[in-house]
Design an enzyme around this catalytic site. Structure first.
Site, PDB file in Angstrom:
ATOM      1  N   HIS A 142      -1.494   0.828   7.519  1.00 41.80           N
ATOM      2  CA  HIS A 142      -1.941   0.865   6.126  1.00 41.80           C
ATOM      3  C   HIS A 142      -1.820   2.296   5.602  1.00 41.80           C
ATOM      4  O   HIS A 142      -2.079   3.263   6.326  1.00 41.80           O
ATOM      5  CB  HIS A 142      -3.390   0.393   6.028  1.00 41.80           C
ATOM      6  CG  HIS A 142      -3.957   0.480   4.651  1.00 41.80           C
ATOM      7  ND1 HIS A 142      -3.528  -0.338   3.619  1.00 41.80           N
ATOM      8  CD2 HIS A 142      -4.916   1.298   4.114  1.00 41.80           C
ATOM      9  CE1 HIS A 142      -4.200  -0.034   2.516  1.00 41.80           C
ATOM     10  NE2 HIS A 142      -5.039   0.951   2.791  1.00 41.80           N
ATOM     11  N   CYS A 200       0.828  -1.214   0.000  1.00 42.03           N
ATOM     12  CA  CYS A 200       0.000   0.000   0.000  1.00 42.03           C
ATOM     13  C   CYS A 200       0.859   1.259   0.000  1.00 42.03           C
ATOM     14  O   CYS A 200       0.464   2.290  -0.571  1.00 42.03           O
ATOM     15  CB  CYS A 200      -0.934  -0.008   1.209  1.00 42.03           C
ATOM     16  SG  CYS A 200      -0.100  -0.265   2.792  1.00 42.03           S
TER      17      CYS A 200
END
Length: 881
Positions: A305, A50
């Site tokens: 994330h 990510c």
């Protein structure tokens, strides 16, 4: 940390990319989904990438960066097609970046893959799963690109766009000598802890001075002594794109652990860097920057994330939702935002469908109800009532976020307009790019990333004076090389082809058309006159088409069809093909009428097949019934339990009709209450009052068994209780051979017997049958012979008899348990000597005597026979086993 992540080892890369014969990665059978309404492409997460996805999207939406990258042609970078050639100079990383950017801009797919790019980095699957720091990746990626582009016209790409200079100065207070040291930077790292926001952090770094005084003095080279001095830093050169990393991760020395700083840290959409620069005489536009990307980290210091908020500078994406708005964002709930229709758009749609544009207000609600299936109040009052009640912030409430910070009661940009987050406007197209997912957001949503576990981690600003050419607006093909355009066009054509094939496969239904001209009605069901292949026509049609379309397709296939055409659902049953409901409603879709893949459709006139009227529907479905009858006598003594045959009856057949068909001379019908398993022992009698019931109502289905007992077999059944009390599968009947018969008497008799039947009752039952009249009352002088002999009071079960066992009925009393019974059939002489029996004591000497010695028990004429003229031969063994 990244190992050989970006080393340009061309021999290694060429052997690992585009190699002929290389086993390709498995791909999904279905093509990737097309772009959603935003018209932007996300990037697939390979497991833990990510951070890479967020950085790549930022670079993509930096149009000056991507256009500079696209300007490098194959003559400078080489070609991926030549990567397998050992002597070819192929610059893999920029080529793969070009290709990825072209896919993100032009390829009609929801999310692009970075597999080829990460393979060019030298990543393996383990590296892809590791969680890296996006700030470090940014520096390494830029370094790798610079190394890759050495010797090309793009050698200064990174330096030209991101390079800036900071100068550190120390000024001697006595001689005013200035000592300075210059530092290059591609990104600035600013503190978060104890700082209110970005502008205060920049003030602390580039405006405030550090003083050398008292015991902490500075040695001046010009004065050659320790003196008081001041130290400061200034921005000497500003890059077109300013990258700022926020130090949210710190170390707690008291607890000896890392932690993430989640306090409020503001940053403006527009910022004036003049107060932090060494040279301030230039025009104000040289110092103005606009925020265009915010990489956000969600989680803690040991994992989390990344996703990114990006301003679409070239307006390539669709920011306004079609015919709608984002409802819950206005309520402050972006995560749960949902799309609701604008009531004005709905009204406009309703009016456009009416011939008269003047509709009374009281009829609009009814029109909406007809169009949407819901009332006006129910659909809109709840949503828009909430929007009307949202309180607006006062100036005082927004002061902390909208006013620039002060330091020592000095406002450093008091001459200019205060920096603040602007309201959303047509020119502010912001998107949240979260791996594969892309959705529009409002500019004020950036405020949510000022603090918390999910907060801004990297900021990207661009100079306000950088203007985009008009032809670039909304044009994703702008400045893309011709060879990449051709590749993307070909890829889109292939995608469309695969989607069409997949759509056809997903929505196509295969139907089996049974033509009535190829069938006959026989034995209660339809059966093909020819082979199955010749009687059935397969047709594939889109389930979204209508029944009328299907009928038209059938007409076209059957050019010789005349008269009405009725389509009925058919089902192959054990008895044959049966017809159910008629398909009706030509305007309905095949999916709407529930026509499933693989369905059987019978094409006929709706009345008869081959001149025979056909009854349709579930009430007339044919049922195959197993009909069992008691097996007849088998001379070998191994008679089967039943004879079995299959018969077909309609569900609507009355039991009385079934009985007349199966037992025309009268009889009893029993149903196996345990279902199709005929080995079960739970039989039930159908009584006379059941004869009016139908096959369906009494629960007879395909494979069920019924037992037909004729009149002479009804001794099995206790009709009053309705249960089969005498019948078992271990034994149902026995054979008795009459060794005392006369010429006209029956040789064999079949009698019923149960497990508990005793031998004397068998004899009694035999006597009352066709036994000679003179012996009917003298059954006590008869006995049933079973070899080896068993006591007379044994039951059939104890005697280990099986169904069909052959017993012998002989004169005299039964031998005792210590005697042997021997039966002789003596060959006929001139006088026709009869059969005879003898009983001898069962002793050891008897068991050891030879068969020849048994002649002593025979008649005199046998004993007098010469040796070799007569012999003893066993002719029958009565015991079944």
């Amino acid at each position: 940390m990244f190992g050989n992540l970006f080393e340009e080892d061309f021999s290694f890369i060429s052997n690992n990319h585009c190699e002929k014969g290389k086993k390709s990665k498995p791909r999904d059978s279905e093509p990737p989904a097309p772009r959603d309404f935003t018209n932007l492409s996300g990037i697939k997460n390979q497991g833990g990438t990510c951070y890479l996805n967020s950085l790549l999207q930022t670079l993509l939406f930096t149009p000056e960066f991507r256009e500079a990258l696209f300007s490098l042609g194959p003559e400078e970078l080489g070609s991926l097609d030549n990567s397998s050639k050992p002597d070819a100079k192929v610059r893999i990383i920029p080529l793969q970046l070009q290709r990825l950017f072209a896919q993100l801009l032009l390829l009609d797919q929801q999310a692009a893959s970075t597999t080829d790019l990460t393979e060019s980095f030298g990543w393996n699957s383990h590296e892809e799963m590791r969680q890296h720091d996006v700030q470090e990746l940014n520096r390494i990626l830029f370094s790798a690109l610079e190394s890759s582009l050495v010797g090309t016209s793009g050698h200064d790409l990174i330096n030209r766009l991101y390079h800036g200079i900071v100068v550190n100065q120390i000024v001697c207070k006595e001689c005013k000598n200035i000592s300075e040291r210059q530092e290059d930077f591609l990104d600035l790292t600013v503190a978060v802890k104890g700082v209110a926001g970005l502008e205060e952090a920049l003030w602390n770094m580039y405006v405030e001075e550090e003083y050398f005084e008292n015991e902490n003095l500075y040695r001046c080279g010009a004065c050659d002594k320790l003196v008081e001095a001041s130290k400061s830093a200034k921005l000497r050169k500003l890059p077109p794109f300013l990258t700022i990393s926020l130090l949210r991760f710190n170390f707690d020395f008291e607890k000896c652990e890392r932690y993430k700083e989640t306090s409020c840290y503001t940053f403006p959409i527009q910022i004036n860097l003049r107060p932090f620069c060494e040279q301030t005489e230039m025009d104000d536009s040289e110092y103005m920057y606009e925020l265009f990307s915010v990489i956000i980290h969600k989680g803690g210091c040991y994992g989390g994330h990344y996703h990114v908020y990006i301003r679409d500078v070239d307006e390539l994406g669709n920011w306004q939702l079609k015919d709608g708005l984002i409802e819950d964002e206005a309520l402050g709930d972006t995560e749960n935002a949902k799309v609701v229709e604008n009531p004005l758009v709905v009204l406009k749609g309703i009016l456009s469908e009416e011939e008269s544009k003047q509709i009374p207000v009281d009829q609009l609600g009814q029109k909406l109800l007809e169009k949407k299936g819901v009332s006006w109040n129910k659909k809109y009052r709840k949503e828009y009532g909430a929007l009307r009640k949202i309180p607006f912030k006062s100036d005082s409430q927004g002061q902390d976020l909208q006013s620039p910070p002060r330091k020592n009661d000095v406002q450093w940009n008091s001459e200019k307009k205060p920096t603040r987050l602007r309201d959303s406007s047509a020119g502010c197209h912001w998107f949240d790019l979260n791996d594969s997912k892309v959705q529009p957001i409002k500019e004020k949503d950036i405020e949510k990333q000022f603090q918390g576990k999910e907060s801004a981690y990297m900021l990207f600003y661009r100079k306000s004076q950088l203007k985009r050419p008009p032809e670039a607006r909304g044009n994703p093909r702008y400045q893309i090389p011709e060879h990449l355009l051709n590749e993307m066009n070909a890829a889109n054509t292939e995608l469309q082809k695969k989607r069409a094939e997949c759509d056809s496969a997903n929505n196509g239904v295969d139907l089996h058309l049974h033509l009535s001209s190829c069938y006959k009605f026989h034995n209660g069901a339809l059966h093909p006159s020819l082979t199955w292949k010749e009687s059935v026509v397969d047709l594939t049609i889109d389930r979204r088409k209508t029944l009328g379309d299907l009928r038209q397709s059938v007409f076209q296939m059957l050019e010789s069809w005349e008269g009405d055409m009725i389509l009925s659902i058919a089902k192959p049953l054990p008895a044959g093909l049966h017809l159910y409901q008629i398909l009706d409603g030509d305007e309905l879709t095949l999916d709407g009428i529930g026509l499933a893949d693989g369905a059987d459709v019978f094409v006929w006139n709706g009345k008869e097949v081959g001149g025979t009227k056909v009854m349709t529907g579930p009430d007339h479905a044919p049922v195959v019934v197993n009909v069992l009858r008691l097996a007849e006598y088998n001379e070998g003594g191994r008679g089967q339990h039943f004879t079995e045959s299959q018969h077909v009856f309609s569900c609507s057949t009355k039991l009385g009709d079934l009985r007349r068909a199966l037992a025309p001379l009268g009889g009893i019908i029993l149903k196996n209450g345990s279902g199709p398993d005929k080995e079960a022992k739970n039989w039930e009698v159908f009584h006379e009052e059941d004869m009016k019931e139908t096959v369906k109502s009494v629960g007879l289905t395909d494979g069920c068994s019924v037992l037909i007992l004729d009149s002479h077999d009804q001794s099995f059944v206790n009709v009053s209780s309705g249960n089969l009390t005498a019948f078992t599968y271990d034994i149902s009947w026995l054979q008795v051979k009459n060794y005392c018969r006369t010429e006209e008497e029956e040789k064999h008799v079949k009698i019923t017997a149960t497990i508990e039947t005793v031998r004397r009752l068998i004899v009694q039952g035999y006597n009352t049958g066709s036994f000679p009249e003179k012996l009917k009352e003298a059954y006590d002088v008869l006995h049933v012979s079973v070899l080896p002999e068993v006591p007379e009071d044994y039951t059939v079960k104890e005697a280990e008899l099986k169904m069909g066992s052959l017993l012998g009925l002989c004169r005299g009393k039964a031998p005792t348990s210590t005697q042997l019974f021997l039966y002789f059939i003596v060959g006929s002489d001139q006088n026709g000597s009869p059969e005879m029996e003898i009983v001898v004591e069962e002793t050891a000497s008897v068991k050891e005597v030879s068969l020849g010695a048994f002649k002593s028990f025979c008649p005199a004429w046998v004993r007098s026979a010469a040796p070799g003229e007569l012999c003893l031969r066993p002719v029958h063994h009565f015991k079944s086993h």
